[in-house]
Enzyme design. Sequence first.
Site, PDB file in Angstrom:
ATOM      1  N   PRO A 257       0.853  -1.193   0.000  1.00  0.00           N
ATOM      2  CA  PRO A 257       0.000   0.000   0.000  1.00  0.00           C
ATOM      3  C   PRO A 257       0.892   1.247   0.000  1.00  0.00           C
ATOM      4  O   PRO A 257       1.222   1.802   1.047  1.00  0.00           O
ATOM      5  CB  PRO A 257      -0.789  -0.134   1.311  1.00  0.00           C
ATOM      6  CG  PRO A 257       0.104  -0.926   2.203  1.00  0.00           C
ATOM      7  CD  PRO A 257       0.913  -1.833   1.335  1.00  0.00           C
ATOM      8  N   ASP A 431       6.078   2.664   1.782  1.00  0.00           N
ATOM      9  CA  ASP A 431       5.136   1.615   2.167  1.00  0.00           C
ATOM     10  C   ASP A 431       4.455   2.050   3.465  1.00  0.00           C
ATOM     11  O   ASP A 431       5.111   2.191   4.499  1.00  0.00           O
ATOM     12  CB  ASP A 431       5.896   0.299   2.359  1.00  0.00           C
ATOM     13  CG  ASP A 431       4.980  -0.890   2.594  1.00  0.00           C
ATOM     14  OD1 ASP A 431       3.850  -0.691   3.076  1.00  0.00           O
ATOM     15  OD2 ASP A 431       5.415  -2.021   2.333  1.00  0.00           O
ATOM     16  N   HIS A 432       3.146   2.253   3.395  1.00  0.00           N
ATOM     17  CA  HIS A 432       2.431   2.776   4.552  1.00  0.00           C
ATOM     18  C   HIS A 432       2.359   1.765   5.692  1.00  0.00           C
ATOM     19  O   HIS A 432       1.977   2.116   6.822  1.00  0.00           O
ATOM     20  CB  HIS A 432       1.016   3.210   4.163  1.00  0.00           C
ATOM     21  CG  HIS A 432       0.683   4.602   4.600  1.00  0.00           C
ATOM     22  ND1 HIS A 432       0.871   5.046   5.886  1.00  0.00           N
ATOM     23  CD2 HIS A 432       0.202   5.677   3.914  1.00  0.00           C
ATOM     24  CE1 HIS A 432       0.510   6.299   5.989  1.00  0.00           C
ATOM     25  NE2 HIS A 432       0.100   6.727   4.794  1.00  0.00           N
ATOM     26  N   ARG A 433       2.707   0.503   5.427  1.00  0.00           N
ATOM     27  CA  ARG A 433       2.746  -0.482   6.505  1.00  0.00           C
ATOM     28  C   ARG A 433       3.955  -0.269   7.400  1.00  0.00           C
ATOM     29  O   ARG A 433       3.949  -0.606   8.589  1.00  0.00           O
ATOM     30  CB  ARG A 433       2.784  -1.901   5.937  1.00  0.00           C
ATOM     31  CG  ARG A 433       1.578  -2.314   5.136  1.00  0.00           C
ATOM     32  CD  ARG A 433       1.807  -3.661   4.473  1.00  0.00           C
ATOM     33  NE  ARG A 433       2.934  -3.629   3.548  1.00  0.00           N
ATOM     34  CZ  ARG A 433       3.410  -4.694   2.895  1.00  0.00           C
ATOM     35  NH1 ARG A 433       2.848  -5.887   3.085  1.00  0.00           N
ATOM     36  NH2 ARG A 433       4.431  -4.579   2.077  1.00  0.00           N
TER      37      ARG A 433
END
Length: 461
Positions: A257, A431-433
């Site tokens: 994401p 990466d938003h994680r």
Amino acid sequence: MSVFNLPDLGEGLTEAEIVEWHVAEGDEVVVDQHVVTVETAKATVDVPCPFAGTVTTRHGEVGDTVPVGSPLVTVGGESGSAATVLAGARQYREEERAGAKLPTGDAAPEEGSGAVLIGYGTGAGSSKRRRRVVRPAGRNTSTPPAKNDYPAVHAGPDSRDSRGGVGAVRVISPIVRRLAREHGVDLAALPVARQGEVVRRADVEQAINGAITPDERPDITSTPAPATSERSPQRIPITGIRRTIADRVSQSRREIPDATTWVDADATELVAAKDALKAARPDAGIGILPLMARITVAALQRFPELNATIDGQAQEIVRHRAVHLGFAAQSPRGLVVPVVKDADTLSTTELAAALRDLTARARAGELSPGELTGSTFTLNNYGVFGVDGSTPIINHPEVGMLGVGRIIERPWAHEGQVALRRITQLGLTFDHRACDGGAAGGFLRFVADAVERPVVMLADL
């Protein structure tokens, strides 16, 4: 009979595509002779055979994909006596020393070729020349020997290779030969080949586009290509590194994401710093890319959230203490990402040298698989293509990529006035994680501040 299976080529590679055979069935080989060139997802590799004897079977044709552990060649019992094979190998070493001016006497390597793959090969020697075919007395010498690798002596345009086609044309890499084959270009008919020079990818592409015309001479070996309409679509197989790129970016888009943030930065002082370093240390070759690498490493040390990879199986974020900096580079095989290992331990001059070396060898197609894997963060200088910005796809399994656009003069508010300044756009895809917008914004702001005031960054180095 000894069956030589495609060995483990390292870096988790599971298959390779056959690019070029260097032996034919019935040829005799010595230990560590290169028998085939294969293309993996990471590099083009000459594969040495660990057996001596007669090649009875070649398992696969050019263009076939062979899984690791599958049969590659079958070698029959040693031709003649063992003494014949050893004498041939000894003769080869003597000729190799004479031709390549290798050391002789006590300093000369007596065994091994240095042609080592995982589980195979010997390592006593350091020669990189391909072994020639050894033929015992009494064998029909009309069968031509396997071609020597560049920079072997050009054997003339009318010689034939082991497949019966026109051979002995020197090319900068096997990729050039495959490109010519796919587009029906006769390498031996190109003007550069007729002059005994090395054929490069640009020469073949010019022939494909009609910019140069091959010499008019009959080709008695080629089969005429089927007539096709000039407007019919061209189908290009997705193989080799192109398939790897396709798989990697598809996986990245499916799993990550990602989000992108960007900022315009005044790079006038950075350009001035580059010019000052060039004047003070012209031999160091410190340009914009090494300076951006220096800034990126400093930013990753300040924001370790982005110096990380995702372990999908364990569902863990792996933050790395060492910075292995990847950077996007064009090569004859397409876009690759060479890696500067332990970039955080290098000075700016050492970074510049490493980037220069890896870039040159990427363009020559000489990088090993180990030099194309293991990055923890990627720097993408797409400004060299004349573009301002991009939203790049993250190099899976990393969690971030920094992009640098072109540096151009723009009207800019500077010290209360509008002036022409050198402006660049910096973009961060993350990466938003692995991190949130605060860490991503802090990283990008640190980079932008260092670009605008590179001298201030020295306080933290």
